[in-house]
Every structure is written in structure tokens, then in C-alpha cells.
Write a protein that holds these residues in place. Structure first.
Motif, PDB file in Angstrom:
ATOM      1  N   GLU A 113      -8.213 -43.914   7.484  1.00 56.37           N
ATOM      2  CA  GLU A 113      -8.409 -42.476   7.574  1.00 56.37           C
ATOM      3  C   GLU A 113      -7.728 -41.917   8.815  1.00 56.37           C
ATOM      4  OE1 GLU A 113     -12.103 -39.374   7.167  1.00 56.37           O
ATOM      5  OE2 GLU A 113     -12.300 -40.968   8.662  1.00 56.37           O
ATOM      6  N   GLN A 114      -6.990 -40.825   8.636  1.00 55.27           N
ATOM      7  CA  GLN A 114      -6.389 -40.090   9.753  1.00 55.27           C
ATOM      8  C   GLN A 114      -7.000 -38.704   9.766  1.00 55.27           C
ATOM      9  OE1 GLN A 114      -4.094 -40.765  12.365  1.00 55.27           O
ATOM     10  NE2 GLN A 114      -4.964 -38.763  12.927  1.00 55.27           N
ATOM     11  N   VAL A 115      -7.795 -38.415  10.775  1.00 56.55           N
ATOM     12  CA  VAL A 115      -8.417 -37.099  10.892  1.00 56.55           C
ATOM     13  C   VAL A 115      -7.364 -36.090  11.329  1.00 56.55           C
ATOM     14  CG1 VAL A 115     -10.158 -35.727  12.084  1.00 56.55           C
ATOM     15  CG2 VAL A 115     -10.677 -38.081  11.409  1.00 56.55           C
ATOM     16  N   THR A 116      -7.312 -34.955  10.635  1.00 56.07           N
ATOM     17  CA  THR A 116      -6.299 -33.939  10.919  1.00 56.07           C
ATOM     18  C   THR A 116      -6.875 -32.682  11.554  1.00 56.07           C
ATOM     19  OG1 THR A 116      -6.493 -33.049   8.678  1.00 56.07           O
ATOM     20  CG2 THR A 116      -4.819 -34.742   9.047  1.00 56.07           C
ATOM     21  N   GLY A 117      -8.196 -32.536  11.565  1.00 56.94           N
ATOM     22  CA  GLY A 117      -8.765 -31.344  12.183  1.00 56.94           C
ATOM     23  C   GLY A 117     -10.267 -31.277  12.033  1.00 56.94           C
ATOM     24  N   PHE A 118     -10.868 -30.420  12.855  1.00 58.42           N
ATOM     25  CA  PHE A 118     -12.291 -30.128  12.789  1.00 58.42           C
ATOM     26  C   PHE A 118     -12.451 -28.614  12.708  1.00 58.42           C
ATOM     27  CE2 PHE A 118     -11.926 -34.040  15.354  1.00 58.42           C
ATOM     28  CZ  PHE A 118     -12.666 -34.913  14.552  1.00 58.42           C
ATOM     29  N   GLN A 119     -13.258 -28.133  11.763  1.00 57.05           N
ATOM     30  CA  GLN A 119     -13.411 -26.704  11.535  1.00 57.05           C
ATOM     31  C   GLN A 119     -14.861 -26.285  11.754  1.00 57.05           C
ATOM     32  OE1 GLN A 119     -11.947 -28.815   9.187  1.00 57.05           O
ATOM     33  NE2 GLN A 119      -9.871 -28.359   9.908  1.00 57.05           N
ATOM     34  N   ILE A 120     -15.044 -25.148  12.421  1.00 60.06           N
ATOM     35  CA  ILE A 120     -16.366 -24.625  12.730  1.00 60.06           C
ATOM     36  C   ILE A 120     -16.465 -23.190  12.193  1.00 60.06           C
ATOM     37  CG2 ILE A 120     -16.626 -26.133  14.725  1.00 60.06           C
ATOM     38  CD1 ILE A 120     -15.856 -23.841  16.538  1.00 60.06           C
ATOM     39  N   PRO A 121     -17.638 -22.537  12.278  1.00 56.07           N
ATOM     40  CA  PRO A 121     -17.803 -21.206  11.684  1.00 56.07           C
ATOM     41  C   PRO A 121     -16.718 -20.207  12.084  1.00 56.07           C
ATOM     42  CG  PRO A 121     -19.937 -22.059  12.302  1.00 56.07           C
ATOM     43  CD  PRO A 121     -18.918 -23.053  12.801  1.00 56.07           C
ATOM     44  N   GLY A 122     -16.265 -19.458  11.079  1.00 59.89           N
ATOM     45  CA  GLY A 122     -15.215 -18.469  11.275  1.00 59.89           C
ATOM     46  C   GLY A 122     -13.822 -19.000  11.019  1.00 59.89           C
ATOM     47  N   GLU A 123     -13.691 -20.316  10.779  1.00 57.78           N
ATOM     48  CA  GLU A 123     -12.382 -20.914  10.524  1.00 57.78           C
ATOM     49  C   GLU A 123     -12.211 -21.210   9.038  1.00 57.78           C
ATOM     50  OE1 GLU A 123     -11.872 -22.806  14.993  1.00 57.78           O
ATOM     51  OE2 GLU A 123     -12.329 -24.161  13.334  1.00 57.78           O
ATOM     52  N   MET A 124     -10.952 -21.357   8.620  1.00 57.83           N
ATOM     53  CA  MET A 124     -10.630 -21.481   7.203  1.00 57.83           C
ATOM     54  C   MET A 124     -10.272 -22.915   6.829  1.00 57.83           C
ATOM     55  SD  MET A 124     -10.942 -18.365   5.982  1.00 57.83           S
ATOM     56  CE  MET A 124     -10.113 -18.515   4.384  1.00 57.83           C
ATOM     57  N   LEU A 125     -10.658 -23.274   5.612  1.00 60.67           N
ATOM     58  CA  LEU A 125     -10.292 -24.553   5.011  1.00 60.67           C
ATOM     59  C   LEU A 125      -9.460 -24.308   3.764  1.00 60.67           C
ATOM     60  CD1 LEU A 125     -13.791 -26.222   5.282  1.00 60.67           C
ATOM     61  CD2 LEU A 125     -11.713 -27.235   6.215  1.00 60.67           C
ATOM     62  N   GLY A 126      -8.533 -25.214   3.489  1.00 67.34           N
ATOM     63  CA  GLY A 126      -7.763 -25.139   2.252  1.00 67.34           C
ATOM     64  C   GLY A 126      -6.346 -24.651   2.409  1.00 67.34           C
ATOM     65  N   LEU A 127      -5.950 -24.267   3.624  1.00 71.00           N
ATOM     66  CA  LEU A 127      -4.598 -23.743   3.832  1.00 71.00           C
ATOM     67  C   LEU A 127      -3.533 -24.788   3.541  1.00 71.00           C
ATOM     68  CD1 LEU A 127      -5.221 -21.787   7.162  1.00 71.00           C
ATOM     69  CD2 LEU A 127      -5.013 -20.814   4.866  1.00 71.00           C
ATOM     70  N   ASP A 128      -3.894 -26.075   3.621  1.00 70.52           N
ATOM     71  CA  ASP A 128      -2.925 -27.151   3.388  1.00 70.52           C
ATOM     72  C   ASP A 128      -2.389 -27.166   1.969  1.00 70.52           C
ATOM     73  OD1 ASP A 128      -5.789 -28.020   2.934  1.00 70.52           O
ATOM     74  OD2 ASP A 128      -4.755 -29.714   2.009  1.00 70.52           O
ATOM     75  N   ALA A 129      -3.097 -26.510   1.041  1.00 71.16           N
ATOM     76  CA  ALA A 129      -2.711 -26.573  -0.372  1.00 71.16           C
ATOM     77  C   ALA A 129      -1.757 -25.462  -0.793  1.00 71.16           C
ATOM     78  CB  ALA A 129      -3.962 -26.524  -1.259  1.00 71.16           C
ATOM     79  N   ILE A 130      -1.505 -24.510   0.098  1.00 70.26           N
ATOM     80  CA  ILE A 130      -0.709 -23.343  -0.301  1.00 70.26           C
ATOM     81  C   ILE A 130       0.733 -23.724  -0.632  1.00 70.26           C
ATOM     82  CG2 ILE A 130       0.224 -21.137   0.498  1.00 70.26           C
ATOM     83  CD1 ILE A 130      -2.353 -20.661   2.004  1.00 70.26           C
ATOM     84  N   SER A 131       1.295 -24.703   0.059  1.00 69.95           N
ATOM     85  CA  SER A 131       2.722 -25.006  -0.110  1.00 69.95           C
ATOM     86  C   SER A 131       3.068 -25.517  -1.501  1.00 69.95           C
ATOM     87  CB  SER A 131       3.182 -26.014   0.942  1.00 69.95           C
ATOM     88  OG  SER A 131       2.486 -27.234   0.793  1.00 69.95           O
ATOM     89  N   ASP A 132       2.249 -26.420  -2.052  1.00 68.71           N
ATOM     90  CA  ASP A 132       2.582 -26.957  -3.381  1.00 68.71           C
ATOM     91  C   ASP A 132       1.408 -26.927  -4.342  1.00 68.71           C
ATOM     92  OD1 ASP A 132       0.978 -28.942  -2.410  1.00 68.71           O
ATOM     93  OD2 ASP A 132       2.487 -30.538  -2.511  1.00 68.71           O
ATOM     94  N   ASP A 133       0.430 -26.060  -4.065  1.00 70.77           N
ATOM     95  CA  ASP A 133      -0.712 -25.829  -4.960  1.00 70.77           C
ATOM     96  C   ASP A 133      -1.640 -27.031  -5.108  1.00 70.77           C
ATOM     97  OD1 ASP A 133       0.043 -23.170  -5.509  1.00 70.77           O
ATOM     98  OD2 ASP A 133       1.466 -23.857  -7.035  1.00 70.77           O
ATOM     99  N   ARG A 134      -1.540 -28.001  -4.207  1.00 69.79           N
ATOM    100  CA  ARG A 134      -2.458 -29.144  -4.209  1.00 69.79           C
ATOM    101  C   ARG A 134      -2.839 -29.488  -2.779  1.00 69.79           C
ATOM    102  NH1 ARG A 134      -3.698 -31.577  -8.787  1.00 69.79           N
ATOM    103  NH2 ARG A 134      -2.423 -31.097 -10.627  1.00 69.79           N
ATOM    104  N   HIS A 135      -4.073 -29.896  -2.605  1.00 69.19           N
ATOM    105  CA  HIS A 135      -4.546 -30.235  -1.269  1.00 69.19           C
ATOM    106  C   HIS A 135      -3.920 -31.546  -0.802  1.00 69.19           C
ATOM    107  CE1 HIS A 135      -7.551 -27.062  -0.903  1.00 69.19           C
ATOM    108  NE2 HIS A 135      -7.880 -27.284  -2.157  1.00 69.19           N
ATOM    109  N   THR A 136      -3.450 -31.550   0.422  1.00 65.77           N
ATOM    110  CA  THR A 136      -2.912 -32.777   1.018  1.00 65.77           C
ATOM    111  C   THR A 136      -3.981 -33.512   1.820  1.00 65.77           C
ATOM    112  OG1 THR A 136      -2.164 -31.566   2.984  1.00 65.77           O
ATOM    113  CG2 THR A 136      -0.596 -31.790   1.167  1.00 65.77           C
ATOM    114  N   CYS A 137      -5.074 -32.824   2.131  1.00 66.26           N
ATOM    115  CA  CYS A 137      -6.179 -33.407   2.901  1.00 66.26           C
ATOM    116  C   CYS A 137      -7.460 -33.334   2.089  1.00 66.26           C
ATOM    117  CB  CYS A 137      -6.390 -32.645   4.209  1.00 66.26           C
ATOM    118  SG  CYS A 137      -4.978 -32.618   5.315  1.00 66.26           S
ATOM    119  N   SER A 138      -8.434 -34.103   2.521  1.00 65.99           N
ATOM    120  CA  SER A 138      -9.794 -33.994   2.005  1.00 65.99           C
ATOM    121  C   SER A 138     -10.649 -33.335   3.080  1.00 65.99           C
ATOM    122  CB  SER A 138     -10.369 -35.373   1.659  1.00 65.99           C
ATOM    123  OG  SER A 138      -9.598 -36.026   0.671  1.00 65.99           O
TER     124      SER A 138
END
Length: 248
Positions: free
Chosen positions: A83-108
Motif C-alpha cells: 500500500e502507498q498512501v497518497t493523502g489524508f482528507q479531513i472535513p471540508g476537503e474533497m475526495l474523488g478528484l483522481d477519477a476526473i482524468s479518465d473517469d475511473r478512480h486511481t486510488c481507493s
């Protein structure tokens, strides 16, 4: 690895205008009428139990998610299955932006604690953004923020030693929590030390040594997951070459 069960289907109707993190989230700067139009895209909030996945790498893009309560980590699997952790998100932040480029999520995305998100259907969000320039501007800012975060992470990996990386991580988290009305000096780490090490490109034993070093310098006291910043200015000074902290 965390459990990979899907998120729990607990739905709650939400209103952006009444949200405690409104001024940190997608509606920031929108007029009351524009916020009402954005609010129509959120059919319900979604509760995600600790350890559950919000989405997995390879899933199709359906929604972007605003963290309302709790915290998440995003991660990828390396070629050897680690597992390679790519980020930590807290209230007010967005999840899912990684999928915009090719319509599929690159992260879990995994919940680090019992959490709650507001899903924005991406197709509807794009359509509304075409009608509301202020919303399109906010979406552009979110994407730009992700680019800046990646650049800062690369700079940290290339130019900082292990103690500086750990100090930068704690300082950044302190600042993000402070903006949300929490203490900048006393907080609880929701992630494990192994996960911090994965994110910073450091081994667990290096993280443990770094924590001990920061304690010896009387900058930070960490007991379990409880963090007490003893010298905020000293912590800033340790982050060599970083005159301004940007979101990591």
C-alpha cells in the motif's frame, strides 16, 4: 490493510447552507441562491464506518465527495502489492478528484474513523458548473490545489530529510485543523504511524526515531496518537526551505 467492505448505506438529507464546513468546501464564495442550486445535487449524506471503503481503485467515476465529518486516507497498491498512501482528507476537503482524468478512480478511499460525506453526482455537477461561473471557478481551484499538493509532496520527498518531513506533516495537519476551529497544538492522529510513513516515504522505524527526536528537541510530544505541539515556531523553523506551508 484496512477492511475492504463497502461503505455503510446510512443516508441523511443535508443542506449545504447549514453545514459547519461550508466556508471550506465546494460552495465557498457562492451566493445563497447558488448554494441552494448546488444543494439540490446532494440527495443524501452518506455515513462511512471506520475501515470501510468509499470507493476503490478502478471504480467508475460517479460522484465527488465532500468530507463533512471524520477523516479518510487515499491509497494505491504498488506493483508488489504494498500500500502507498497518497493523502489524508479531513472535513471540508474533497475526495474523488483522481477519477476526473479518465473517469475511473486511481486510488481507493478508506475511512479512518466513522465519517460522513456529501456526494455530488459528477455529471450533474459539471452541468451546473457550466451555468454557474463561480462554481466552475471553485472546481478549478480544487484541481489546482491538488496539483500544488502533489508539487509540495515531491519537493518534500526530494529536499527534506526524515525529521523535516515529519515536522512538515505535523505542521501542515496542525494548520489545517486550526482553520477548522480545532486546536493547532493538541490533536489526535487518526492514521497509524505506518500510514504516515507510507505517505512520507519513510520506514516505520524512521518515523519512531523522528518522533523521539522531535521530543528530544522539545518541539512535539506524541503519546500513542495524541499530539501536543510544544513549540510551534520551532517546528516551523525545522522545516528548512519551506517559507510557507501549502496543503499536503
Amino acid at each position: 490493510m484496512p477492511e475492504t467492505r463497502p461503505y455503510q448505506h446510512h443516508y441523511l438529507k443535508a443542506a449545504c447552507a447549514n453545514c459547519s464546513v461550508l466556508e471550506l468546501c465546494l460552495p465557498i464564495g457562492l451566493s445563497s441562491h447558488e448554494v441552494e442550486r448546488l444543494d439540490t445535487l446532494i440527495i443524501q449524506r452518506v455515513k462511512v464506518k471506520k475501515g470501510a471503503t468509499l470507493y476503490r481503485a478502478g471504480d467508475p467515476l460517479r460522484s465527488l465527495y465532500a468530507v463533512r465529518i471524520g477523516s479518510f486516507k487515499t491509497s494505491m497498491l504498488s506493483v508488489d502489492g504494498r500500500e502507498q498512501v497518497t493523502g489524508f482528507q479531513i472535513p471540508g476537503e474533497m475526495l474523488g478528484l483522481d477519477a476526473i482524468s479518465d473517469d475511473r478512480h486511481t486510488c481507493s478511499a478508506f475511512a479512518l474513523e466513522d465519517s460522513e460525506v456529501c456526494p455530488f453526482n459528477f455529471a450533474q455537477l459539471e452541468k451546473l458548473a457550466q451555468e454557474l461561473p463561480s462554481l466552475q471557478h471553485n472546481m478549478n481551484k480544487l484541481l489546482s490545489r491538488e496539483i500544488v499538493r502533489e508539487h509540495n509532496l515531491l519537493m518534500m520527498m526530494g529536499n527534506m530529510n526524515s525529521d523535516e518531513r515529519l515536522a512538515a506533516f505535523l505542521l501542515n495537519l496542525s494548520q489545517r485543523l486550526s482553520v477548522r476551529g480545532y486546536s493547532s497544538r493538541d490533536f489526535v492522529l487518526k492514521m497509524r504511524r505506518e500510514e504516515i510513513g507510507s505517505y512520507l516515504g519513510l520506514r516505520l522505524e524512521t518515523i519512531c526515531r523522528g518522533i523521539a527526536h522531535l521530543r528530544d528537541l522539545e518541539l512535539v510530544e506524541i503519546s500513542g496518537r495524541n499530539v501536543k505541539v510544544l513549540n510551534l515556531d520551532g517546528l516551523k523553523q525545522l522545516v528548512v526551505g519551506c517559507h510557507r506551508q501549502s496543503p499536503l
